[in-house]
Design a protein around this motif. Structure first.
Motif, mmCIF file in Angstrom:
data_model
loop_
_atom_site.group_PDB
_atom_site.id
_atom_site.type_symbol
_atom_site.label_atom_id
_atom_site.label_comp_id
_atom_site.label_asym_id
_atom_site.label_seq_id
_atom_site.Cartn_x
_atom_site.Cartn_y
_atom_site.Cartn_z
ATOM 1 N N ILE A 48 -2.894 -0.347 0.542
ATOM 2 C CA ILE A 48 -3.880 -0.735 -0.470
ATOM 3 C C ILE A 48 -3.994 -2.254 -0.543
ATOM 4 O O ILE A 48 -5.092 -2.815 -0.604
ATOM 5 C CB ILE A 48 -3.502 -0.142 -1.847
ATOM 6 N N VAL A 49 -2.847 -2.937 -0.513
ATOM 7 C CA VAL A 49 -2.841 -4.403 -0.559
ATOM 8 C C VAL A 49 -3.557 -4.984 0.659
ATOM 9 O O VAL A 49 -4.384 -5.895 0.533
ATOM 10 C CB VAL A 49 -1.390 -4.935 -0.654
ATOM 11 N N ILE A 50 -3.255 -4.456 1.844
ATOM 12 C CA ILE A 50 -3.874 -4.962 3.076
ATOM 13 C C ILE A 50 -5.389 -4.787 3.021
ATOM 14 O O ILE A 50 -6.157 -5.713 3.322
ATOM 15 C CB ILE A 50 -3.277 -4.263 4.316
ATOM 16 N N VAL A 51 -5.836 -3.612 2.607
ATOM 17 C CA VAL A 51 -7.277 -3.351 2.533
ATOM 18 C C VAL A 51 -7.932 -4.259 1.492
ATOM 19 O O VAL A 51 -8.997 -4.859 1.751
ATOM 20 C CB VAL A 51 -7.545 -1.864 2.211
ATOM 21 N N ALA A 52 -7.311 -4.404 0.317
ATOM 22 C CA ALA A 52 -7.885 -5.241 -0.741
ATOM 23 C C ALA A 52 -8.000 -6.693 -0.287
ATOM 24 O O ALA A 52 -9.022 -7.353 -0.521
ATOM 25 C CB ALA A 52 -7.040 -5.143 -2.007
ATOM 26 N N ILE A 53 -6.971 -7.204 0.391
ATOM 27 C CA ILE A 53 -7.002 -8.596 0.847
ATOM 28 C C ILE A 53 -8.033 -8.775 1.969
ATOM 29 O O ILE A 53 -8.752 -9.781 2.003
ATOM 30 C CB ILE A 53 -5.593 -9.059 1.277
ATOM 31 N N LEU A 54 -8.145 -7.793 2.875
ATOM 32 C CA LEU A 54 -9.157 -7.882 3.932
ATOM 33 C C LEU A 54 -10.568 -7.854 3.346
ATOM 34 O O LEU A 54 -11.452 -8.598 3.801
ATOM 35 C CB LEU A 54 -8.973 -6.742 4.934
ATOM 36 N N LEU A 55 -10.775 -7.037 2.332
ATOM 37 C CA LEU A 55 -12.083 -7.003 1.674
ATOM 38 C C LEU A 55 -12.352 -8.318 0.950
ATOM 39 O O LEU A 55 -13.485 -8.811 0.915
ATOM 40 C CB LEU A 55 -12.160 -5.822 0.705
ATOM 41 N N LEU A 78 4.477 -9.968 -6.460
ATOM 42 C CA LEU A 78 4.892 -10.154 -7.859
ATOM 43 C C LEU A 78 4.438 -8.986 -8.729
ATOM 44 O O LEU A 78 5.191 -8.514 -9.594
ATOM 45 C CB LEU A 78 4.344 -11.474 -8.399
ATOM 46 N N ILE A 79 3.224 -8.509 -8.499
ATOM 47 C CA ILE A 79 2.733 -7.349 -9.258
ATOM 48 C C ILE A 79 3.606 -6.133 -8.986
ATOM 49 O O ILE A 79 3.983 -5.405 -9.912
ATOM 50 C CB ILE A 79 1.256 -7.051 -8.899
ATOM 51 N N TYR A 80 3.948 -5.926 -7.710
ATOM 52 C CA TYR A 80 4.807 -4.789 -7.381
ATOM 53 C C TYR A 80 6.158 -4.909 -8.085
ATOM 54 O O TYR A 80 6.659 -3.929 -8.667
ATOM 55 C CB TYR A 80 5.009 -4.687 -5.873
ATOM 56 N N GLU A 81 6.762 -6.074 -8.038
ATOM 57 C CA GLU A 81 8.070 -6.271 -8.658
ATOM 58 C C GLU A 81 8.011 -6.064 -10.167
ATOM 59 O O GLU A 81 8.951 -5.529 -10.765
ATOM 60 C CB GLU A 81 8.608 -7.672 -8.333
ATOM 61 N N LEU A 95 -0.418 5.238 -8.754
ATOM 62 C CA LEU A 95 -1.787 5.065 -9.226
ATOM 63 C C LEU A 95 -1.906 3.843 -10.124
ATOM 64 O O LEU A 95 -2.825 3.032 -9.976
ATOM 65 C CB LEU A 95 -2.252 6.320 -9.967
ATOM 66 N N ALA A 96 -0.971 3.702 -11.068
ATOM 67 C CA ALA A 96 -1.022 2.575 -11.998
ATOM 68 C C ALA A 96 -0.901 1.243 -11.252
ATOM 69 O O ALA A 96 -1.661 0.301 -11.504
ATOM 70 C CB ALA A 96 0.091 2.701 -13.035
ATOM 71 N N ILE A 97 0.053 1.174 -10.325
ATOM 72 C CA ILE A 97 0.244 -0.062 -9.560
ATOM 73 C C ILE A 97 -0.985 -0.337 -8.691
ATOM 74 O O ILE A 97 -1.457 -1.475 -8.599
ATOM 75 C CB ILE A 97 1.513 0.012 -8.689
ATOM 76 N N ALA A 98 -1.522 0.711 -8.073
ATOM 77 C CA ALA A 98 -2.682 0.549 -7.192
ATOM 78 C C ALA A 98 -3.886 0.010 -7.957
ATOM 79 O O ALA A 98 -4.599 -0.876 -7.464
ATOM 80 C CB ALA A 98 -3.031 1.880 -6.534
ATOM 81 N N VAL A 99 -4.117 0.531 -9.155
ATOM 82 C CA VAL A 99 -5.246 0.062 -9.970
ATOM 83 C C VAL A 99 -5.093 -1.410 -10.295
ATOM 84 O O VAL A 99 -6.039 -2.202 -10.162
ATOM 85 C CB VAL A 99 -5.377 0.905 -11.260
ATOM 86 N N VAL A 100 -3.891 -1.815 -10.696
ATOM 87 C CA VAL A 100 -3.644 -3.227 -11.016
ATOM 88 C C VAL A 100 -3.816 -4.090 -9.768
ATOM 89 O O VAL A 100 -4.413 -5.174 -9.820
ATOM 90 C CB VAL A 100 -2.241 -3.428 -11.639
ATOM 91 N N MET A 101 -3.310 -3.617 -8.633
ATOM 92 C CA MET A 101 -3.452 -4.361 -7.376
ATOM 93 C C MET A 101 -4.924 -4.585 -7.033
ATOM 94 O O MET A 101 -5.340 -5.698 -6.686
ATOM 95 C CB MET A 101 -2.786 -3.602 -6.224
ATOM 96 N N LEU A 144 0.751 -18.329 -10.819
ATOM 97 C CA LEU A 144 1.763 -19.029 -11.621
ATOM 98 C C LEU A 144 2.198 -18.186 -12.816
ATOM 99 O O LEU A 144 3.390 -18.100 -13.137
ATOM 100 C CB LEU A 144 1.222 -20.380 -12.097
ATOM 101 N N LEU A 145 1.240 -17.550 -13.476
ATOM 102 C CA LEU A 145 1.587 -16.720 -14.634
ATOM 103 C C LEU A 145 2.410 -15.500 -14.204
ATOM 104 O O LEU A 145 3.389 -15.149 -14.868
ATOM 105 C CB LEU A 145 0.316 -16.291 -15.372
ATOM 106 N N LEU A 146 2.021 -14.872 -13.101
ATOM 107 C CA LEU A 146 2.803 -13.730 -12.595
ATOM 108 C C LEU A 146 4.214 -14.164 -12.206
ATOM 109 O O LEU A 146 5.189 -13.454 -12.494
ATOM 110 C CB LEU A 146 2.103 -13.110 -11.388
ATOM 111 N N LEU A 147 4.339 -15.328 -11.584
ATOM 112 C CA LEU A 147 5.658 -15.837 -11.204
ATOM 113 C C LEU A 147 6.500 -16.110 -12.438
ATOM 114 O O LEU A 147 7.704 -15.821 -12.454
ATOM 115 C CB LEU A 147 5.510 -17.109 -10.369
ATOM 116 N N SER A 148 5.873 -16.630 -13.488
ATOM 117 C CA SER A 148 6.601 -16.873 -14.738
ATOM 118 C C SER A 148 7.133 -15.567 -15.313
ATOM 119 O O SER A 148 8.297 -15.482 -15.731
ATOM 120 C CB SER A 148 5.686 -17.560 -15.750
#
Length: 204
Positions: free
Chosen positions: A15-22, A127-130, A138-144, A179-183
């Motif tokens: 999902i991450v690879i496809v989202a970033i390619l898009l 960071l989102i995954y962690e 599903l929840a993680i995928a939607v946020v991603m 930066l906010l996610l890293l925080s």
């Protein structure tokens, strides 16, 4: 259990690879716009890119700090940007992050700023995954998908209006989000001092 976790990670990675390619497709669509001086998405007048505010204010921070928040051009020998640079409205801490781009010309710096943020997308995904790894796929995928793509396709504006103008204008939304996610991640992993420092940088 291990197989289930492996499947979860594999699914999310795809999902991450496809989202970033898009998103890369949207970046390619927006790239020509970075060279054009126009009214942007919705103004009724010719405007410089949003990035012009960061570039000009970074120069002024070093050479003419009293004019960091001066609107428009200042007769101080700074960068010449047509029709005039956008006003800088952030905290000066942002200029610490933007100042190294002064080693490049304005146009080169805008593209470099976009590319740096494009490279931050996988960091955001990690960071989102962690932060959400105990949640469902599903929840993680939607946020991603929301964070990495923000899908809202419009003809000539790629697959995301928000990201199109992020890249076209040289905006800072990806940097700020990272930066906010890293925080949050540093706070979750019990490193409150570093979390506070990063949050401070992200609060520009």
């Amino acid at each position: 259990m291990l197989k289930k976790e492996a499947r979860k990670k594999t699914t999310l990675l795809l999902i991450v690879i496809v989202a970033i390619l898009l998103n890369l497709y949207t970046f390619i669509q927006a790239y020509p716009e970075t060279f054009i001086v126009d009214s942007g998405c919705c103004a009724n007048q010719i405007l410089a890119k949003d990035f012009s505010a960061y570039y000009t204010a970074s120069w002024r921070l070093i050479h003419d700090p009293s004019n960091v928040y001066t609107q428009g051009a200042a007769n101080d020998g700074g960068p010449s940007i047509y029709p005039q640079p956008e006003p800088f409205k952030y905290l000066p801490s942002f200029l610490i992050l933007a100042s190294p781009l002064l080693f490049l010309s304005y146009q080169q710096a805008l593209i470099a700023f976009d590319l740096i943020q494009l490279l931050l997308l996988p960091v955001m995904a990690f960071l989102i995954y962690e932060l959400l790894k105990d949640r469902s796929v599903l929840a993680i995928a939607v946020v991603m998908i929301i964070a990495l793509l923000q899908p809202s396709p419009v003809p000539h504006w790629g697959l995301s209006v928000s990201y199109y103008w992020q890249w076209a204008e040289g905006q800072d939304k990806v940097l700020n989000t990272a930066l906010l996610l890293l925080s949050f991640y540093l706070g979750q992993t019990r490193r409150p001092i570093m979390s506070g420092i990063v949050l401070g940088l992200g609060a520009f």
